[in-house]
Design a protein around this motif. Structure first.
Motif, PDB file in Angstrom:
ATOM      1  N   ARG A 201       0.826  -1.208   0.000  1.00  0.00           N
ATOM      2  CA  ARG A 201       0.000   0.000   0.000  1.00  0.00           C
ATOM      3  C   ARG A 201       0.861   1.260   0.000  1.00  0.00           C
ATOM      4  NH1 ARG A 201      -2.772  -1.138   4.152  1.00  0.00           N
ATOM      5  NH2 ARG A 201      -1.771   0.178   5.717  1.00  0.00           N
ATOM      6  N   ILE A 202       1.924   1.258   0.795  1.00  0.00           N
ATOM      7  CA  ILE A 202       2.819   2.419   0.843  1.00  0.00           C
ATOM      8  C   ILE A 202       3.541   2.590  -0.489  1.00  0.00           C
ATOM      9  CG2 ILE A 202       4.961   3.285   1.876  1.00  0.00           C
ATOM     10  CD1 ILE A 202       2.457   3.798   3.575  1.00  0.00           C
ATOM     11  N   ALA A 203       3.916   1.489  -1.132  1.00  0.00           N
ATOM     12  CA  ALA A 203       4.587   1.573  -2.428  1.00  0.00           C
ATOM     13  C   ALA A 203       3.703   2.277  -3.453  1.00  0.00           C
ATOM     14  CB  ALA A 203       4.970   0.174  -2.917  1.00  0.00           C
ATOM     15  N   VAL A 204       2.442   1.885  -3.502  1.00  0.00           N
ATOM     16  CA  VAL A 204       1.504   2.501  -4.442  1.00  0.00           C
ATOM     17  C   VAL A 204       1.289   3.968  -4.090  1.00  0.00           C
ATOM     18  CG1 VAL A 204      -0.864   2.464  -5.314  1.00  0.00           C
ATOM     19  CG2 VAL A 204       0.373   0.310  -4.956  1.00  0.00           C
ATOM     20  N   MET A 205       1.094   4.256  -2.818  1.00  0.00           N
ATOM     21  CA  MET A 205       0.878   5.635  -2.386  1.00  0.00           C
ATOM     22  C   MET A 205       2.073   6.520  -2.730  1.00  0.00           C
ATOM     23  SD  MET A 205       0.282   7.112   1.481  1.00  0.00           S
ATOM     24  CE  MET A 205      -1.204   6.152   1.701  1.00  0.00           C
ATOM     25  N   ALA A 206       3.272   5.999  -2.478  1.00  0.00           N
ATOM     26  CA  ALA A 206       4.477   6.785  -2.735  1.00  0.00           C
ATOM     27  C   ALA A 206       4.557   7.217  -4.194  1.00  0.00           C
ATOM     28  CB  ALA A 206       5.717   5.982  -2.354  1.00  0.00           C
ATOM     29  N   LYS A 207       4.296   6.277  -5.102  1.00  0.00           N
ATOM     30  CA  LYS A 207       4.413   6.599  -6.519  1.00  0.00           C
ATOM     31  C   LYS A 207       3.216   7.369  -7.048  1.00  0.00           C
ATOM     32  CE  LYS A 207       5.352   4.724 -11.073  1.00  0.00           C
ATOM     33  NZ  LYS A 207       5.769   3.554 -11.901  1.00  0.00           N
ATOM     34  N   LYS A 208       2.015   6.873  -6.761  1.00  0.00           N
ATOM     35  CA  LYS A 208       0.815   7.434  -7.383  1.00  0.00           C
ATOM     36  C   LYS A 208       0.374   8.753  -6.753  1.00  0.00           C
ATOM     37  CE  LYS A 208       0.095   4.025 -10.303  1.00  0.00           C
ATOM     38  NZ  LYS A 208       0.139   4.199 -11.760  1.00  0.00           N
ATOM     39  N   GLU A 209       0.473   8.846  -5.431  1.00  0.00           N
ATOM     40  CA  GLU A 209      -0.027  10.040  -4.751  1.00  0.00           C
ATOM     41  C   GLU A 209       1.041  11.113  -4.581  1.00  0.00           C
ATOM     42  OE1 GLU A 209      -2.115  11.242  -0.473  1.00  0.00           O
ATOM     43  OE2 GLU A 209      -2.345   9.203  -1.275  1.00  0.00           O
ATOM     44  N   PHE A 234       3.341 -11.308  -8.255  1.00  0.00           N
ATOM     45  CA  PHE A 234       4.089 -10.084  -7.975  1.00  0.00           C
ATOM     46  C   PHE A 234       4.151  -9.189  -9.217  1.00  0.00           C
ATOM     47  CE2 PHE A 234       8.340  -8.100  -8.444  1.00  0.00           C
ATOM     48  CZ  PHE A 234       8.255  -7.132  -7.455  1.00  0.00           C
ATOM     49  N   ALA A 235       4.527  -9.749 -10.352  1.00  0.00           N
ATOM     50  CA  ALA A 235       4.668  -8.956 -11.571  1.00  0.00           C
ATOM     51  C   ALA A 235       3.329  -8.355 -12.005  1.00  0.00           C
ATOM     52  CB  ALA A 235       5.246  -9.821 -12.690  1.00  0.00           C
ATOM     53  N   ARG A 236       2.259  -9.130 -11.900  1.00  0.00           N
ATOM     54  CA  ARG A 236       0.938  -8.598 -12.272  1.00  0.00           C
ATOM     55  C   ARG A 236       0.537  -7.454 -11.360  1.00  0.00           C
ATOM     56  NH1 ARG A 236      -2.111 -14.452 -13.133  1.00  0.00           N
ATOM     57  NH2 ARG A 236      -1.256 -14.884 -15.220  1.00  0.00           N
ATOM     58  N   TRP A 237       0.803  -7.606 -10.069  1.00  0.00           N
ATOM     59  CA  TRP A 237       0.493  -6.524  -9.137  1.00  0.00           C
ATOM     60  C   TRP A 237       1.268  -5.257  -9.491  1.00  0.00           C
ATOM     61  CZ3 TRP A 237       4.032  -4.224  -5.695  1.00  0.00           C
ATOM     62  CH2 TRP A 237       3.473  -3.246  -4.859  1.00  0.00           C
ATOM     63  N   VAL A 238       2.547  -5.387  -9.801  1.00  0.00           N
ATOM     64  CA  VAL A 238       3.341  -4.212 -10.157  1.00  0.00           C
ATOM     65  C   VAL A 238       2.751  -3.532 -11.382  1.00  0.00           C
ATOM     66  CG1 VAL A 238       5.608  -3.330 -10.816  1.00  0.00           C
ATOM     67  CG2 VAL A 238       5.450  -5.200  -9.164  1.00  0.00           C
ATOM     68  N   VAL A 239       2.458  -4.300 -12.421  1.00  0.00           N
ATOM     69  CA  VAL A 239       1.914  -3.722 -13.656  1.00  0.00           C
ATOM     70  C   VAL A 239       0.582  -3.032 -13.395  1.00  0.00           C
ATOM     71  CG1 VAL A 239       0.970  -4.268 -15.932  1.00  0.00           C
ATOM     72  CG2 VAL A 239       3.121  -5.329 -15.178  1.00  0.00           C
ATOM     73  N   GLU A 240      -0.300  -3.696 -12.650  1.00  0.00           N
ATOM     74  CA  GLU A 240      -1.646  -3.166 -12.452  1.00  0.00           C
ATOM     75  C   GLU A 240      -1.698  -2.020 -11.454  1.00  0.00           C
ATOM     76  OE1 GLU A 240      -3.899  -6.573 -11.282  1.00  0.00           O
ATOM     77  OE2 GLU A 240      -3.699  -7.573 -13.242  1.00  0.00           O
ATOM     78  N   GLU A 241      -0.893  -2.065 -10.404  1.00  0.00           N
ATOM     79  CA  GLU A 241      -0.996  -1.065  -9.340  1.00  0.00           C
ATOM     80  C   GLU A 241       0.084   0.007  -9.392  1.00  0.00           C
ATOM     81  OE1 GLU A 241      -3.481  -0.911  -7.293  1.00  0.00           O
ATOM     82  OE2 GLU A 241      -4.402  -2.793  -7.964  1.00  0.00           O
ATOM     83  N   MET A 242       1.264  -0.350  -9.903  1.00  0.00           N
ATOM     84  CA  MET A 242       2.390   0.595  -9.921  1.00  0.00           C
ATOM     85  C   MET A 242       2.686   1.129 -11.318  1.00  0.00           C
ATOM     86  SD  MET A 242       3.597   0.590  -6.708  1.00  0.00           S
ATOM     87  CE  MET A 242       5.288   1.125  -6.842  1.00  0.00           C
ATOM     88  N   GLY A 243       2.403   0.326 -12.327  1.00  0.00           N
ATOM     89  CA  GLY A 243       2.694   0.701 -13.697  1.00  0.00           C
ATOM     90  C   GLY A 243       3.809  -0.156 -14.272  1.00  0.00           C
ATOM     91  N   ALA A 244       3.710  -0.451 -15.557  1.00  0.00           N
ATOM     92  CA  ALA A 244       4.656  -1.343 -16.224  1.00  0.00           C
ATOM     93  C   ALA A 244       6.064  -0.775 -16.292  1.00  0.00           C
ATOM     94  CB  ALA A 244       4.162  -1.668 -17.635  1.00  0.00           C
ATOM     95  N   ASP A 245       6.207   0.537 -16.105  1.00  0.00           N
ATOM     96  CA  ASP A 245       7.539   1.160 -16.167  1.00  0.00           C
ATOM     97  C   ASP A 245       8.249   1.168 -14.820  1.00  0.00           C
ATOM     98  OD1 ASP A 245       5.889   2.989 -14.912  1.00  0.00           O
ATOM     99  OD2 ASP A 245       6.643   4.728 -16.012  1.00  0.00           O
ATOM    100  N   THR A 246       7.657   0.560 -13.791  1.00  0.00           N
ATOM    101  CA  THR A 246       8.279   0.509 -12.467  1.00  0.00           C
ATOM    102  C   THR A 246       9.432  -0.487 -12.476  1.00  0.00           C
ATOM    103  OG1 THR A 246       6.147   0.996 -11.418  1.00  0.00           O
ATOM    104  CG2 THR A 246       7.893   0.079 -10.017  1.00  0.00           C
ATOM    105  N   PRO A 247      10.656  -0.067 -12.168  1.00  0.00           N
ATOM    106  CA  PRO A 247      11.780  -1.006 -12.141  1.00  0.00           C
ATOM    107  C   PRO A 247      11.612  -2.030 -11.021  1.00  0.00           C
ATOM    108  CG  PRO A 247      12.560   1.263 -12.322  1.00  0.00           C
ATOM    109  CD  PRO A 247      11.105   1.329 -11.981  1.00  0.00           C
ATOM    110  N   ALA A 248      11.853  -3.303 -11.364  1.00  0.00           N
ATOM    111  CA  ALA A 248      11.754  -4.393 -10.390  1.00  0.00           C
ATOM    112  C   ALA A 248      13.059  -5.178 -10.393  1.00  0.00           C
ATOM    113  CB  ALA A 248      10.581  -5.304 -10.728  1.00  0.00           C
ATOM    114  N   HIS A 249      13.617  -5.379  -9.206  1.00  0.00           N
ATOM    115  CA  HIS A 249      14.899  -6.069  -9.044  1.00  0.00           C
ATOM    116  C   HIS A 249      14.663  -7.419  -8.372  1.00  0.00           C
ATOM    117  CE1 HIS A 249      17.259  -2.241  -9.635  1.00  0.00           C
ATOM    118  NE2 HIS A 249      16.093  -1.737  -9.253  1.00  0.00           N
ATOM    119  N   PHE A 250      15.000  -8.505  -9.061  1.00  0.00           N
ATOM    120  CA  PHE A 250      15.013  -9.822  -8.446  1.00  0.00           C
ATOM    121  C   PHE A 250      16.438 -10.101  -7.992  1.00  0.00           C
ATOM    122  CE2 PHE A 250      11.320 -10.282 -11.297  1.00  0.00           C
ATOM    123  CZ  PHE A 250      10.375 -10.722 -10.370  1.00  0.00           C
TER     124      PHE A 250
END
Length: 349
Positions: A201-209, A234-250
């Motif tokens: 929730r904080i991740a989404v708020m930080a970026k979107k709000e 995890f990947a679907r959540w990032v795309v749907e809630e954060m945006g496909a351009d959000t960098p993700a590090h495995f």
């Protein structure tokens, strides 16, 4: 020691801390789960204000932040304590310590900002242990850093309540948030907290709000959070809630602390996570703890050519100009211009 922010009295000298989702109820003379917020006489105090356990000049890629002022220096500081108790923590010596840690040094917000400027750093990174439980010192330092023209970076588990985060967020420029798993049982068993929803929730708020630049890290641990279904969720959540351009590090796990009985993550496992994340639509996926792997590089999502070639934390090639791919002109979401610089590596300044 100073009075903490975000707490309330409950009567009979008990208090409730409201800094993180644990919302610890603390009896007189006792501490919260983080070990550094203590009830003294019915008042909640923070015991680590201005107490620094670690201090260094780091390449920003170490955070890891790959799309925020690439190649720049982050003046990195940490303290003691954490609101999670991860069994695999690589910094457990400080994250599971309290104010009695023998190597703490005193610092002031003014002193930290002055040192960052002195060493030519563009940012201050609050890292090494969980920065949100250092809340009062981070807030004071971040305010001064903004006035001084510095960026503020949180390397965090994101496990903080919304109200304190809203007060801190206007001073934060970038965050790397550790998403430990997509299974609440993992959070309870491995991190000793009820679940991961507050961090997401904080991740989404930080970026979107708040428009904060956010990158995510997922440390893959063999047998615990390495199922393909979990990678895909995890990947679907990032795309749907954060945006496909959000960098993700495995990132690759190595045996440490209370999980020293487990083997390192097979490279093939994190490569599989990489492929799944790309299949689900993520444009910028990275592999960590595998120096020299092609998964460290930034590729153009349109033409596929390597735009930032890395070896570990070092940039070897850079092909982004005016925010676009040099080859095909595709916009690339990287904040700041790359300028090759050399920084003196300093510990305990």
């Amino acid at each position: 020691m100073r009075e903490a922010m975000y707490w309330e009295p409950l009567g009979e000298n008990r208090v409730r801390c409201r800094l993180c989702p644990l919302n610890c109820i603390i009896n007189e003379g006792k501490r919260g789960s983080c070990k550094i917020r203590k009830n003294i006489g019915g008042i909640l105090y923070t015991l680590n204000y201005g107490k620094v356990s670690s201090m260094a000049l780091d390449p920003i890629e170490k955070k890891p932040l790959f799309h925020f002022h690439p190649g720049s220096c982050a003046f990195s500081i940490g303290t003691v304590g954490c609101n999670m108790h991860c069994r695999h923590c690589q910094n457990w010596e400080i994250s599971q310590a309290d104010e009695k840690f023998p190597y703490l040094q005193d610092a002031t917000p003014e002193g930290i900002v002055s040192l960052a400027k002195h060493y030519g750093c563009e940012s201050i990174a609050y890292t090494y242990n969980e920065p949100t439980i250092w809340y009062e010192f981070v807030l004071d330092t971040a305010r001064l850093a903004k006035k001084a023209g510095l960026n503020n970076i949180l390397v965090t588990n994101g496990y903080i309540n919304e109200e304190p985060f809203r007060e801190l967020a206007p001073y934060i420029d970038a965050m790397n948030i550790d998403i430990k798993a997509f299974d609440d049982k993992f959070y309870m068993k491995i991190a000793s907290v009820p679940g991961g929803e507050p961090s997401r929730r904080i991740a989404v708020m930080a970026k979107k709000e708040f428009g904060i630049h956010v990158e995510l890290t997922y440390l893959i641990i063999p047998g615990l959070n390495d199922r393909e279904e979990e990678f895909r969720t995890f990947a679907r959540w990032v795309v749907e809630e954060m945006g496909a351009d959000t960098p993700a590090h495995f990132s690759r796990f190595f045996p440490h602390y209370r999980l020293s009985n487990l083997p390192p993550t097979p490279v093939g496992t994190i490569e599989r996570a990489y492929r799944i994340a790309r299949e689900e639509g993520l444009k910028f996926v990275y592999l960590g703890n595998v120096p020299g792997h092609e998964g460290e590089n930034t590729y153009c999502p349109k033409c596929g050519k390597p735009l930032i070639v890395r070896w570990g934390f070092t940039i070897e090639e850079y092909h982004i100009k005016d925010g676009k791919c040099e080859y095909c002109g595709e916009p690339i979401p990287v904040i700041g211009r790359y300028e090759k610089k050399h920084y003196k590596r300093v510990w305990w300044l």
